[in-house]
Design a protein around this motif. Structure first.
Motif, PDB file in Angstrom:
ATOM      1  N   MET A  53       0.805  -1.211   0.000  1.00 36.89           N
ATOM      2  CA  MET A  53       0.000   0.000   0.000  1.00 36.89           C
ATOM      3  C   MET A  53       0.849   1.278   0.000  1.00 36.89           C
ATOM      4  N   LEU A 157      -5.231   4.970  -7.596  1.00 39.61           N
ATOM      5  CA  LEU A 157      -5.181   4.649  -6.170  1.00 39.61           C
ATOM      6  C   LEU A 157      -6.264   3.633  -5.818  1.00 39.61           C
ATOM      7  N   THR A 158      -7.493   3.889  -6.294  1.00 41.10           N
ATOM      8  CA  THR A 158      -8.596   2.992  -5.986  1.00 41.10           C
ATOM      9  C   THR A 158      -8.336   1.596  -6.543  1.00 41.10           C
ATOM     10  N   LEU A 161      -5.258  -0.153  -4.858  1.00 44.26           N
ATOM     11  CA  LEU A 161      -5.483  -0.521  -3.460  1.00 44.26           C
ATOM     12  C   LEU A 161      -6.486  -1.663  -3.341  1.00 44.26           C
ATOM     13  N   VAL A 162      -7.561  -1.583  -4.135  1.00 46.50           N
ATOM     14  CA  VAL A 162      -8.543  -2.664  -4.092  1.00 46.50           C
ATOM     15  C   VAL A 162      -7.855  -3.975  -4.435  1.00 46.50           C
ATOM     16  N   THR A 164      -4.886  -4.849  -3.747  1.00 43.85           N
ATOM     17  CA  THR A 164      -3.964  -5.401  -2.756  1.00 43.85           C
ATOM     18  C   THR A 164      -4.716  -6.228  -1.728  1.00 43.85           C
ATOM     19  N   SER A 165      -6.044  -6.270  -1.888  1.00 45.27           N
ATOM     20  CA  SER A 165      -6.857  -7.087  -0.988  1.00 45.27           C
ATOM     21  C   SER A 165      -6.348  -8.534  -1.000  1.00 45.27           C
ATOM     22  N   SER A 168      -7.228 -10.852  -4.322  1.00 42.80           N
ATOM     23  CA  SER A 168      -7.200  -9.731  -5.252  1.00 42.80           C
ATOM     24  C   SER A 168      -8.010 -10.062  -6.498  1.00 42.80           C
TER      25      SER A 168
END
Lengths: 232, 246, 190
Positions: A53, A157-158, A161-162, A164-165, A168
């Protein structure tokens, strides 16, 4: 080199870059702490794969800060105008910026890896750690290149970052087509994570490195070409 | 001063008293007070950083003062029953989001005060923005942004106009327009309070003058009183604020 | 006041782009990877962006000054803003919440579980409101989106076992955050 130094001083004076640095260290170590109970050969490395992140934020804000309109009080201009007046060659400017991002990302990756490995007390493996540093730096550059293309930080960014869940989107895509294993993040983690949950395609660390390098190089070239052509 | 309200009295007395504002240990306003009256253009003058904008922002309820009051007709701005129809404010910039069109910006302000959409077209024409109303604010020039801010302030045809550096970023034609316009507003019995650091531009426009320096009022009165023995307002200004680093 | 806030939200192109992309992503994900409302786990990111944008856009171009001079009673203005946001978000959440199960029904013949759709709709709407409150506190779009996504996508999976059900957490945290945001908003300089 002066351009790189200017870019470095720009980065070091952005509060969000310091926040990114903090996140880079805290997120993987935090995950490692919460995950203490789990054992396995990828202890620590797994956390470092999810904990990117911080470098995503770094890559995004390095660019988006140039495009952010200042408050109306200061004339409503964009920093980019000043930047390009100082370094008129677009490609040199972009290269200097990318290099500055790398120069920040590499020590961050080292610090994060050291802290995380300290928490999990795993046996250190120089090759895999090099993979971690490479993956982190590449991820920052991916975020950087995509933000250059879009001129706005929210979307990269969205999306990044999503992704990196823990589960994924790109990982889910591998269930649909094995080709999804060649997405930059899926390929890149092979550099240091031995087993990506129930995978059926085996990619060696070297192939992983090559695939992710190709993605990063391709996107950087594309970003450079677009940035050189369009109006600032 | 007034014994009963004469016919056609629009109200709009601005009373500022004992304002103190500290930010980060630094005293920005050290107890300032003055009055701006209907039918007159009051010029609020001072060098950059003297505290002009802070005073106006406190008057408009945007910033909080540590002490003192800033009232419009005896009421603090946030308590006004109908702010858009009472006070129009032009602060720095356009005050609009850059991805909205000029018309869309005025529409939402109009809605907030229950004004009809037709009023939006009126003010657009009044400030000469009718042609650019469908364009995004981000594509406006500095002068167009200022005109949009003025249009926003005029939506409710308010009895008080508060303007922070209204001449900034305007071309000579724009400056002339704003000057005549402000004189007309005062002539029709309304209150005009404007801040500026440009003395020469103002001498012909203002009736009353308040000079601020380092957060303190250093002079106030009619233009003639403040100019006093000096050759003109500009000379008086530099004499009053000398040593302030400008 | 709510009408003013509604017209503000509706005339912001970013509102529509965000909603369109969210729906598109949700539909695409439904086709590609999952069935039912599972893709909402990802497409909720769009609602976070929407909520943060709704309040942070005030701080672009100094619009906040126009807002607060036109509507100086701050808590009421903020309430109107959130109400307007809810008015826009509720139908949008419903569409997104329905899209997955509807596609699954057409493709696989599984009936739509209405109760679950309602739950998802409520979840997305509350999430948007929470995001708006965070936006008020941070006043910076990227920071708000980053923080919320970090919490939801990076941190939440690891602390999940310590928290109650997602919806319950939201029902509790929404009013708390709204009140904190309102208090900060009322006190600070614009």
């Amino acid at each position: 080199m002066r351009a790189v130094r200017a870019e470095l001083s720009k980065l070091s004076t952005l509060p969000s870059v310091w926040l990114a640095a903090l996140l880079a260290v805290v997120v993987p170590t935090g995950i490692a702490l919460l995950n203490r109970g789990v054992a396995g050969p990828d202890r620590g490395y797994q956390e470092l794969a999810f904990g990117v992140m911080g470098v995503i934020v770094l890559g995004v804000v390095a660019v988006s800060s140039e495009y952010l309109a200042e408050s109306a009080d200061s004339g409503g201009g964009r920093q980019l105008t000043t930047s390009l007046a100082a370094v008129p060659s677009r490609l040199r400017f972009l290269a200097a910026k990318a290099l500055a991002v790398v120069l920040v990302a590499v020590p961050l990756a080292f610090t994060a890896a050291a802290a995380t490995m300290g928490v999990v007390q795993a046996r250190l493996d120089a090759g895999r750690l090099a993979g971690v540093v490479c993956y982190w730096t590449y991820t920052a550059l991916l975020a950087f290149a995509i933000t250059v293309l879009l001129r706005h930080g929210i979307v990269p960014l969205t999306v990044l970052l999503v992704n990196t869940s823990v589960v994924s989107v790109t990982f889910l895509l591998t269930k649909v087509t094995p080709l999804a294993n060649y997405f930059p993040d899926m390929a890149g983690v092979r550099m240091f994570v031995g087993k990506v949950a129930n995978d059926d395609v085996s990619i060696s660390p070297l192939v992983g490195l090559l695939v992710m390098s190709a993605w990063v190089a391709g996107l950087l070239v594309l970003a450079g070409a677009v940035f050189a052509r369009r109006d600032a | 001063m007034w014994s009963g309200r004469p016919a056609g009295w629009l109200g709009g007395v601005i009373t500022i008293d004992g304002l103190v504002k500290r930010r980060g240990g630094k005293e920005i306003l050290a107890g300032i007070g003055f009055e701006a009256r209907p039918g007159r253009v009051t010029g609020f003058l001072g060098p950059n950083g003297a505290g002009k904008s802070s005073t106006l922002r406190i008057l408009l309820g945007l910033d909080r003062a540590q002490a003192g009051t800033a009232l419009v007709d005896g009421v603090p701005y946030p308590a006004l029953p109908d702010p858009v129809r009472t006070v129009g404010a032009v602060l720095d910039g356009s005050g609009a989001h850059r991805s909205r069109t000029g018309r869309a910006h005025l529409r939402w302000v109009a809605r907030s005060a229950g004004l009809p959409p037709a009023r939006v077209e009126e003010v657009l024409t009044l400030v000469g923005l009718a042609d650019a109303a469908g364009k995004r604010v981000g594509g406006y020039s500095l002068g167009m942004g200022r005109r949009l801010a003025l249009a926003t302030a005029l939506l409710g045809d308010p009895s008080v106009l508060v303007l922070d550096e209204p001449l900034n970023g305007l071309d000579p034609e724009g400056i002339r327009f704003v000057r005549t316009f402000l004189r007309d507003r005062a002539q029709s019995g309304r209150t005009v309070l404007l801040s500026s650091h440009l003395m020469g531009e103002l001498a012909e426009t203002v009736d009353d003058v308040v000079v601020i320096d380092h957060g303190r009022i250093v002079a106030k009165g009619t233009l003639a009183e403040v100019t006093g023995a000096h050759r003109n307002l500009e000379d008086a200004f530099f004499a009053l604020t000398s040593g302030s680093g400008r | 006041m709510i009408r003013a806030e509604l017209s503000k939200l509706v005339s912001l192109p970013a509102t529509w782009t965000t909603l369109a992309w969210t729906l598109a992503a949700n539909v695409l994900l439904t086709f590609v990877i999952a069935v039912g409302d599972a893709p909402v786990a990802y497409s909720r990111a769009g609602f976070i962006v929407l909520g943060v944008l709704a309040t942070c856009s005030e701080y672009t171009g100094g619009q906040i000054r126009t807002t607060l001079t036109a509507m100086p009673r701050r808590v009421r203005q903020l309430a109107a803003q959130h109400a307007a946001l809810a008015v826009v978000t509720l139908p949008a959440s419903l569409v997104v919440a329905l899209s997955g199960p509807l596609i699954t029904m057409v493709v696989a013949g599984t009936p739509v579980a209405l109760w679950q759709v309602a739950e998802t709709t409520a979840y997305l709407t509350l999430l948007t409101l929470v995001s708006a409150a965070v936006g008020v506190l941070l006043r910076h779009t990227l920071a708000g989106v980053g923080l919320l996504l970090g919490c939801l996508f990076v941190a939440a999976p690891f602390v999940h076992e310590y928290l109650p059900d997602d919806l319950v957490t939201l029902v509790v945290s929404t009013p708390v955050l709204l009140i904190v945001a309102a208090l900060a908003y009322r006190r600070r300089d614009a």
